[in-house]
Scaffold this motif. Sequence first.
Motif, short mmCIF file in Angstrom:
data_model
loop_
_atom_site.label_atom_id
_atom_site.label_comp_id
_atom_site.label_asym_id
_atom_site.label_seq_id
_atom_site.Cartn_x
_atom_site.Cartn_y
_atom_site.Cartn_z
N LYS A 231 -11.70 -40.71 -10.46
CA LYS A 231 -10.48 -39.73 -11.13
C LYS A 231 -9.95 -39.16 -9.92
CE LYS A 231 -9.53 -35.56 -13.79
NZ LYS A 231 -10.28 -34.60 -14.53
N ALA A 232 -10.88 -38.54 -9.22
CA ALA A 232 -10.40 -37.82 -8.04
C ALA A 232 -9.64 -38.62 -7.10
CB ALA A 232 -11.38 -37.06 -7.34
N TYR A 233 -10.14 -39.81 -6.63
CA TYR A 233 -9.39 -40.80 -6.00
C TYR A 233 -7.77 -41.05 -6.55
CZ TYR A 233 -8.45 -44.82 -3.16
OH TYR A 233 -7.81 -45.92 -2.14
N GLN A 234 -7.99 -41.23 -7.68
CA GLN A 234 -6.65 -41.94 -8.21
C GLN A 234 -5.62 -40.70 -8.27
OE1 GLN A 234 -5.97 -45.11 -8.72
NE2 GLN A 234 -7.86 -45.78 -8.35
N THR A 235 -6.22 -39.67 -8.53
CA THR A 235 -5.33 -38.43 -8.67
C THR A 235 -4.69 -38.09 -7.43
OG1 THR A 235 -6.58 -37.68 -10.69
CG2 THR A 235 -4.98 -36.23 -9.39
N LEU A 236 -5.39 -37.98 -6.51
CA LEU A 236 -4.87 -37.76 -5.13
C LEU A 236 -4.26 -38.73 -4.16
CD1 LEU A 236 -7.76 -35.46 -3.72
CD2 LEU A 236 -5.84 -34.91 -5.22
N LEU A 237 -4.40 -40.16 -4.67
CA LEU A 237 -3.79 -41.15 -3.89
C LEU A 237 -2.28 -41.14 -4.49
CD1 LEU A 237 -4.10 -43.64 -2.19
CD2 LEU A 237 -4.64 -44.96 -4.14
N ASN A 238 -2.24 -40.87 -5.77
CA ASN A 238 -0.80 -41.03 -6.23
C ASN A 238 -0.12 -40.02 -6.03
OD1 ASN A 238 1.09 -40.78 -8.98
ND2 ASN A 238 0.90 -42.98 -8.53
N PRO A 239 1.19 -39.93 -5.60
CA PRO A 239 1.96 -38.83 -5.11
C PRO A 239 2.32 -37.94 -6.37
CG PRO A 239 2.87 -40.75 -3.97
CD PRO A 239 1.91 -41.21 -4.96
N LEU A 240 2.59 -38.55 -7.63
CA LEU A 240 3.16 -37.88 -8.87
C LEU A 240 1.99 -37.29 -9.41
CD1 LEU A 240 5.02 -37.20 -11.10
CD2 LEU A 240 4.40 -39.49 -12.15
N SER A 241 1.00 -37.98 -9.52
CA SER A 241 -0.52 -37.11 -10.04
C SER A 241 -0.80 -35.87 -9.19
CB SER A 241 -1.29 -38.16 -10.55
OG SER A 241 -1.78 -38.85 -9.39
N ARG A 242 -0.92 -36.50 -7.71
CA ARG A 242 -1.28 -35.40 -6.80
C ARG A 242 -0.55 -34.16 -7.07
NH1 ARG A 242 -0.98 -38.38 -2.62
NH2 ARG A 242 0.92 -37.81 -1.58
N GLY A 243 0.94 -34.28 -7.16
CA GLY A 243 1.84 -33.17 -7.05
C GLY A 243 1.74 -32.42 -8.46
N ILE A 244 1.51 -33.13 -9.72
CA ILE A 244 1.01 -32.18 -10.89
C ILE A 244 -0.21 -31.40 -10.63
CG2 ILE A 244 0.72 -32.54 -13.14
CD1 ILE A 244 2.52 -34.89 -13.19
N TYR A 245 -1.11 -32.05 -10.23
CA TYR A 245 -2.33 -31.42 -10.10
C TYR A 245 -2.37 -30.22 -9.17
CZ TYR A 245 -7.30 -30.48 -8.85
OH TYR A 245 -8.50 -30.15 -8.76
#
Length: 232
Positions: free
Chosen positions: A123-137
């Motif tokens: 979950k951490a990897y996918q969240t931080l790899l994707n710009p959209l999910s990283r920005g939302i997080y």
Amino acid sequence: MQAALRRRLGGLRRALRGPEAAPRPRCGGPGSPLALRCWSCGSPLRGAEGPPHFCPGCRALQPPEPRPDLFRLMECDRSFRVDPQRLQRRFRSLQRAVHPDRFGQRPPKEQYYSEQHSSLINKAYQTLLNPLSRGIYLLELNGVEPAQETDCDADSVFLMEIMEINEKLAEPKNEAILEEIETLIKVKQEELTKEVTAAFERDDLQEAKKLLAKMKYFANLEDKLKNKKIPS
């Protein structure tokens, strides 16, 4: 005589205070990663390696934190800018350490913890790899409500552009048009990613939120495009 009197006074004070309360165990405060002692051997966990945390005594894998900071877990600065290669190296290193295959002969509780850690790392990897999910997080970490597509409804020019792309996707399948849309979406997402980076770096969280809402629109278009390209 005076010594005897001091002893009697000391006893009286202790009687008035009542039995001394046992010292309260100290905790690490909000986000404290570990229980005070290892679930397996009871050893103190202060100074345990991590994350993920292993008992310094018996080396048993400890449970993951309830709400870990994904940036900290992946050893990244809390920033919209990330190094994808460094992120991937950290991901692989963590998965090697906690992958369930390594815990097949361990106690059931430790097997369960390894599955939890592995899922969390994914979950951490996918969240931080994707710009959209990283920005939302990142917005959530800063106490800003997640970006919604309605956050950019006032931008009529942008909405018209989205509508036109949607209309093209609704037309009968045409490979040339689909490739054109795919290129357009990629370019737009790259442009928005740069703008979001700049917004975060000047600490303009509301602007970042609006831009991320636009990225959501293009992410939805990307999903529609992928479905359109699936052979019927």
